[in-house]
Design a protein around this motif. Structure first.
Motif, short mmCIF file in Angstrom:
data_model
loop_
_atom_site.label_atom_id
_atom_site.label_comp_id
_atom_site.label_asym_id
_atom_site.label_seq_id
_atom_site.Cartn_x
_atom_site.Cartn_y
_atom_site.Cartn_z
N LEU A 120 0.84 -1.20 0.00
CA LEU A 120 0.00 0.00 0.00
C LEU A 120 0.88 1.25 0.00
N LYS A 121 0.37 2.29 -0.58
CA LYS A 121 1.11 3.54 -0.64
C LYS A 121 1.34 4.07 0.79
N GLY A 122 2.58 4.41 1.08
CA GLY A 122 2.93 4.93 2.40
C GLY A 122 3.19 3.87 3.46
N GLU A 123 3.01 2.61 3.11
CA GLU A 123 3.22 1.52 4.06
C GLU A 123 4.72 1.25 4.24
N ASN A 124 5.14 1.05 5.49
CA ASN A 124 6.53 0.66 5.73
C ASN A 124 6.69 -0.80 5.34
N VAL A 125 7.68 -1.05 4.51
CA VAL A 125 7.89 -2.41 4.04
C VAL A 125 9.23 -2.93 4.58
N LYS A 126 9.26 -4.22 4.80
CA LYS A 126 10.46 -4.87 5.28
C LYS A 126 11.00 -5.76 4.17
N THR A 127 12.31 -5.79 4.03
CA THR A 127 12.93 -6.62 3.01
C THR A 127 12.58 -8.08 3.25
N THR A 128 12.13 -8.75 2.18
CA THR A 128 11.75 -10.15 2.26
C THR A 128 12.94 -11.08 2.01
N GLY A 129 13.82 -10.66 1.11
CA GLY A 129 14.96 -11.48 0.75
C GLY A 129 15.94 -10.69 -0.08
N TYR A 130 16.92 -11.40 -0.61
CA TYR A 130 17.98 -10.76 -1.38
C TYR A 130 18.26 -11.58 -2.64
N TYR A 131 18.30 -10.90 -3.78
CA TYR A 131 18.73 -11.53 -5.02
C TYR A 131 20.24 -11.40 -5.09
N LEU A 132 20.90 -12.52 -5.29
CA LEU A 132 22.35 -12.54 -5.43
C LEU A 132 22.68 -12.84 -6.90
N PHE A 133 23.35 -11.90 -7.55
CA PHE A 133 23.76 -12.06 -8.93
C PHE A 133 25.24 -12.39 -8.96
N PHE A 134 25.60 -13.44 -9.69
CA PHE A 134 27.00 -13.82 -9.81
C PHE A 134 27.26 -14.47 -11.16
N GLU A 135 28.54 -14.53 -11.51
CA GLU A 135 28.93 -15.15 -12.76
C GLU A 135 29.62 -16.47 -12.45
N ARG A 136 29.18 -17.51 -13.14
CA ARG A 136 29.75 -18.86 -12.97
C ARG A 136 29.98 -19.44 -14.35
N GLN A 137 31.20 -19.79 -14.62
CA GLN A 137 31.58 -20.40 -15.90
C GLN A 137 31.07 -19.60 -17.10
N GLY A 138 31.22 -18.27 -17.00
CA GLY A 138 30.85 -17.39 -18.10
C GLY A 138 29.38 -17.04 -18.22
N LYS A 139 28.55 -17.55 -17.33
CA LYS A 139 27.12 -17.25 -17.37
C LYS A 139 26.71 -16.52 -16.09
N VAL A 140 25.75 -15.61 -16.22
CA VAL A 140 25.25 -14.85 -15.08
C VAL A 140 24.05 -15.57 -14.49
N TYR A 141 24.04 -15.71 -13.17
CA TYR A 141 22.95 -16.38 -12.46
C TYR A 141 22.39 -15.46 -11.39
N ARG A 142 21.13 -15.68 -11.08
CA ARG A 142 20.49 -14.97 -9.98
C ARG A 142 19.85 -16.02 -9.09
N ILE A 143 20.19 -15.97 -7.81
CA ILE A 143 19.53 -16.85 -6.86
C ILE A 143 18.87 -16.00 -5.78
N ASP A 144 17.91 -16.58 -5.14
CA ASP A 144 17.13 -15.92 -4.11
C ASP A 144 17.63 -16.38 -2.75
N ASN A 145 18.11 -15.45 -1.93
CA ASN A 145 18.54 -15.76 -0.57
C ASN A 145 17.60 -15.11 0.41
N LEU A 146 17.36 -15.76 1.52
CA LEU A 146 16.54 -15.18 2.57
C LEU A 146 17.32 -14.19 3.41
N HIS A 147 18.64 -14.39 3.48
CA HIS A 147 19.49 -13.55 4.33
C HIS A 147 20.52 -12.82 3.49
#
Length: 177
Positions: A120-147
């Motif tokens: 909702l507009k004006g609502e304080n929100v708390k971070t749910t998780g973190y997207y971690l972007f990294f490169e592995r063997q020449g390809k970019v990956y995104r994984i979802d971390n809780l912390h």
């Protein structure tokens, strides 16, 4: 309809609901598996083959052509939908490989907010998780971390992630749950 048929249909309905719940819970691991598209594709193709054999077997009981086609389609579609789940679960749960540390290149870590019904507009929100972007063997990956990661990294830094090779050969990043 007899009571035994009603109980059987109720049990089948509960089993289908349980499979859907397990499927949803497995999405977390699908998002952390390298080459998950191929794993799920192979699972779906296997499901089509299993469904065709099962449909052929079950359709022999039915005499009407339309019902026979319905049995075939039902078996093929249901098997094609749920065998990718079995492929993912078996890849992860039947693995005998140890967890290894793998060097990857850090790109960025982004916090995200995920609310079931939106924010909702004006609502304080708390971070749910973190997207971690990294490169592995020449390809970019995104994984979802809780912390959030413990260390502060700059773009291009090398760090290690815990990876485990699965039963079917598809590796995944061990979770932070």
């Amino acid at each position: 309809m007899r009571w035994t048929q009603k109980i059987l249909l109720f049990a089948l309905g509960l089993a289908l609901l349980a499979l859907v719940i397990v499927y949803v819970m497995e999405f977390y691991y699908f998002n952390r598996t390298f080459g998950v598209g191929r794993l799920l594709g192979y699972g779906a193709l296997t499901g089509v083959a299993i469904g065709a054999v099962l449909g052929w077997r079950l359709s022999r009981v039915v005499e009407d052509t339309v019902e026979r086609i319905q049995v075939y389609v039902f078996c093929i579609v249901l098997a094609a939908i749920f065998t990718p789940l079995l492929a993912g679960l078996s890849n992860r749960l039947l693995s005998t490989h140890p967890v290894t540390k793998e060097n990857v290149t850090f790109i960025e870590e982004k916090p995200y907010v995920s609310e079931r019904f939106g924010v909702l507009k004006g609502e304080n929100v708390k971070t749910t998780g973190y997207y971690l972007f990294f490169e592995r063997q020449g390809k970019v990956y995104r994984i979802d971390n809780l912390h959030k990661m413990d260390t502060v990294l700059q773009r291009g830094d090398t760090f290690q992630i815990p990876v485990r090779k699965g039963f079917w050969g598809f590796s995944w990043v061990v979770g932070d749950r």
